[in-house]
Design an enzyme around this catalytic site. Structure first.
Site, PDB file in Angstrom:
ATOM      1  N   LYS A  57       2.842 -16.032 -20.539  1.00 46.88           N
ATOM      2  CA  LYS A  57       2.322 -17.277 -19.949  1.00 46.88           C
ATOM      3  C   LYS A  57       1.726 -18.221 -20.983  1.00 46.88           C
ATOM      4  O   LYS A  57       1.574 -19.415 -20.739  1.00 46.88           O
ATOM      5  CB  LYS A  57       1.322 -16.964 -18.852  1.00 46.88           C
ATOM      6  CG  LYS A  57       2.029 -16.486 -17.590  1.00 46.88           C
ATOM      7  CD  LYS A  57       1.329 -16.960 -16.346  1.00 46.88           C
ATOM      8  CE  LYS A  57       2.122 -16.667 -15.093  1.00 46.88           C
ATOM      9  NZ  LYS A  57       2.376 -15.223 -14.882  1.00 46.88           N
ATOM     10  N   SER A 310       7.438  -8.600 -19.271  1.00 51.24           N
ATOM     11  CA  SER A 310       6.745  -9.896 -19.305  1.00 51.24           C
ATOM     12  C   SER A 310       5.251  -9.830 -19.590  1.00 51.24           C
ATOM     13  O   SER A 310       4.643 -10.852 -19.917  1.00 51.24           O
ATOM     14  CB  SER A 310       6.993 -10.638 -17.989  1.00 51.24           C
ATOM     15  OG  SER A 310       6.699  -9.786 -16.891  1.00 51.24           O
TER      16      SER A 310
HETATM   17  C1  PLP Z   1       3.299 -14.737 -14.120  1.00 51.25           C
HETATM   18  C2  PLP Z   1       3.996 -13.481 -14.451  1.00 51.25           C
HETATM   19  C3  PLP Z   1       5.312 -13.221 -14.013  1.00 51.25           C
HETATM   20  C4  PLP Z   1       6.081 -14.151 -13.107  1.00 51.25           C
HETATM   21  O1  PLP Z   1       6.310 -15.413 -13.664  1.00 51.25           O
HETATM   22  P1  PLP Z   1       6.760 -16.623 -12.729  1.00 51.25           P
HETATM   23  O2  PLP Z   1       6.964 -17.756 -13.651  1.00 51.25           O
HETATM   24  O3  PLP Z   1       5.651 -16.850 -11.745  1.00 51.25           O
HETATM   25  O4  PLP Z   1       8.004 -16.179 -12.022  1.00 51.25           O
HETATM   26  C5  PLP Z   1       5.919 -12.050 -14.423  1.00 51.25           C
HETATM   27  N1  PLP Z   1       5.271 -11.155 -15.178  1.00 51.25           N
HETATM   28  C6  PLP Z   1       4.008 -11.349 -15.602  1.00 51.25           C
HETATM   29  C7  PLP Z   1       3.367 -10.302 -16.431  1.00 51.25           C
HETATM   30  C8  PLP Z   1       3.324 -12.527 -15.270  1.00 51.25           C
HETATM   31  O5  PLP Z   1       2.069 -12.711 -15.695  1.00 51.25           O
END
Ligand code: PLP
Length: 334
Positions: A57, A310
Site C-alpha cells: 500500500k 501482498s
Molecule cells: C489492501 C490489501 C489488499 C487488497 O488491496 P485492494 O487494492 O483493496 O484490492 C491485499 N492485501 C493486503 C495485505 C492489503 O493490505
C-alpha cells in the site's frame, strides 16, 4: 494537485515508477522451487510482505501524496484505516514532511494505534465503529482543509500499485498467469492495467476470502453492491468497494480474467506453509493467492505463475493461533 480525471493509464504507471522508487522497495521475485514441483508450473512469489511498512500500500500512497500541491501538503492529509493503508499513509507523509491524521474507532486494539503513531502520524480515536470514524474523517477533512487519501478507488493510487506489474514483467517476461489478492481492487487494477497493456495474453486472476467477497459478488451482480462485513483471517481484505465506486469496479470488470475465493482453513494452511517451508511471514490477506494455488483453484495455470504476497503484517498472537490450528503438515511442497 493535478486535476482529477478519467481512468489511470499505462503512462500514469510509468510516471509513478520514479515517485514510488523514492519511498518503496523494489521487492524480490522469489522462485519457489519445491512449490513449483508440487503444482507443476514454475511459481514465483512477489514479496510485497517485505515491502516498507509491511505491504504494497505504500506504493499507492506515495504516488497519491506526491501529486499534492504545495498548499495541500502544507495543510496535511487524512484517512480512515486501522491497517496497512494507515501505516502506508503515515509513513509516506512522514517521509515527505507532511502532517498526517489517521482516524480510527475507539475499539481498535492499542497495538495498531501505537504502530501508526510510531510511524509519525497523529491518530485520532473517534466513534465506536469504522463508519463513525469515517464520518469524523470526512468532517475533519472539510473543517481543517485536509486532503483525504483513498485506499484504492483513485487513479494515482491504482497507478502506484501498478508499478508491481512493471516489476513483474521485467523479472518474469515469460509470465503466463498472475494471482493477485483482491479487496477494493486497487492492487489488481494497477497490475492488470500494466500486464494487459504490455502482454495481453497474461491471465490475471483475483483471489478473495469467501467471507463477504464484495468485489466478486459485485461482478456477479453487474454493479457495486454491499455485504455485511464478516470476521476473517484475511482482515486486510474485509470491507466494501463503495456503492459509488468510480474506477476499480469497471477496471476489474474489464481487465481481470477470473476471480476465485478461498476458505479460512485454506488461508491458514497457506500462512503456515509460507512460514514453515518458505520462511516467509505472510498475513492472511497476503496469503490468499498462495491458498488458491495450493487448492488448485486456478486453472489453467500456464508454465510461469506469479503470486503476489501482498503483505506481512500479522500479530504474533494471531500467527500462533493459525499455526496451532492449521492442518498443514508440511507435506505439500516437499
Ligand atoms: C489492501 C490489501 C489488499 C487488497 O488491496 P485492494 O487494492 O483493496 O484490492 C491485499 N492485501 C493486503 C495485505 C492489503 O493490505
Amino acid at each position: 494537485m493535478v486535476e482529477p480525471r478519467g481512468e489511470p493509464t499505462l503512462d500514469d504507471v510509468n510516471r509513478a515508477r520514479r515517485v514510488v522508487a523514492a519511498v518503496a522497495r523494489r521487492t524480490p521475485l522469489f522462485h519457489a522451487d519445491t512449490l513449483s514441483e508440487h503444482v507443476g508450473s514454475a511459481v514465483y512469489l512477489k514479496l510485497e510482505n517485505l515491502q516498507r511498512t509491511g505491504s504494497f500500500k505504500v506504493r499507492g500512497a506515495a504516488n497519491r501524496i506526491a501529486a499534492l500541491s504545495a498548499e495541500e501538503r502544507a495543510r496535511g492529509v487524512i484517512t480512515v484505516s486501522t491497517g496497512n493503508h494507515a501505516r502506508a499513509v503515515a509513513w509516506v507523509a512522514h517521509r515527505f514532511g507532511i502532517p498526517a491524521t489517521i482516524c480510527m474507532s475507539r475499539r481498535v486494539p492499542r497495538g495498531k494505534v501505537e504502530a501508526v503513531r510510531a510511524l509519525g502520524a497523529e491518530v485520532l480515536l473517534c466513534g465506536e465503529s469504522y463508519d463513525e470514524a469515517a464520518l469524523e474523517c470526512g468532517r475533519l477533512e472539510r473543517e481543517r482543509g485536509l486532503t483525504y487519501i483513498p485506499p484504492f478507488d483513485d487513479p494515482w493510487v491504482i497507478a502506484g500499485q501498478g508499478t508491481i506489474g512493471l516489476e513483474l514483467l521485467e523479472d518474469l517476461p515469460q509470465i503466463d498467469t498472475a494471482l493477485v489478492p483482491l479487496s477494493g481492487g486497487g492492487l489488481i487494477s494497477g497490475i492488470a492495467l500494466v500486464l494487459k497493456s504490455l502482454k495481453p495474453g497474461v491471465r490475471v486472476v483475483g483471489v478473495s476470502q469467501d467471507r463477504a467477497p464484495v468485489m466478486a459478488c459485485s461482478l456477479k451482480a453487474g454493479r457495486p453492491i454491499e455485504l455485511p462485513e464478516e470476521e476473517t483471517l484475511a482482515d486486510a481484505l474485509a470491507g466494501g468497494i463503495g456503492l459509488d465506486n468510480r474506477y476499480t469496479f469497471r477496471l476489474v470488470q474489464r481487465l481481470v480474467d477470473d476471480v476465485v475465493v478461498v476458505r479460512e482453513e485454506e488461508i491458514a494452511d497457506a500462512i503456515t506453509l509460507a512460514l514453515q517451508e518458505l520462511h516467509l511471514v505472510v498475513e492472511g490477506g497476503g496469503a490468499v493467492g498462495l491458498a488458491a494455488l495450493l487448492q488448485g483453484r486456478v486453472q489453467p495455470l500456464g508454465q510461469n505463475v506469479a503470486v503476489v504476497l501482498s503483505g506481512g503484517n500479522i500479530d504474533l498472537d494471531r500467527l500462533q493461533q493459525v499455526l496451532a490450528c492449521s492442518g498443514h503438515s508440511g507435506g505439500a511442497s516437499r
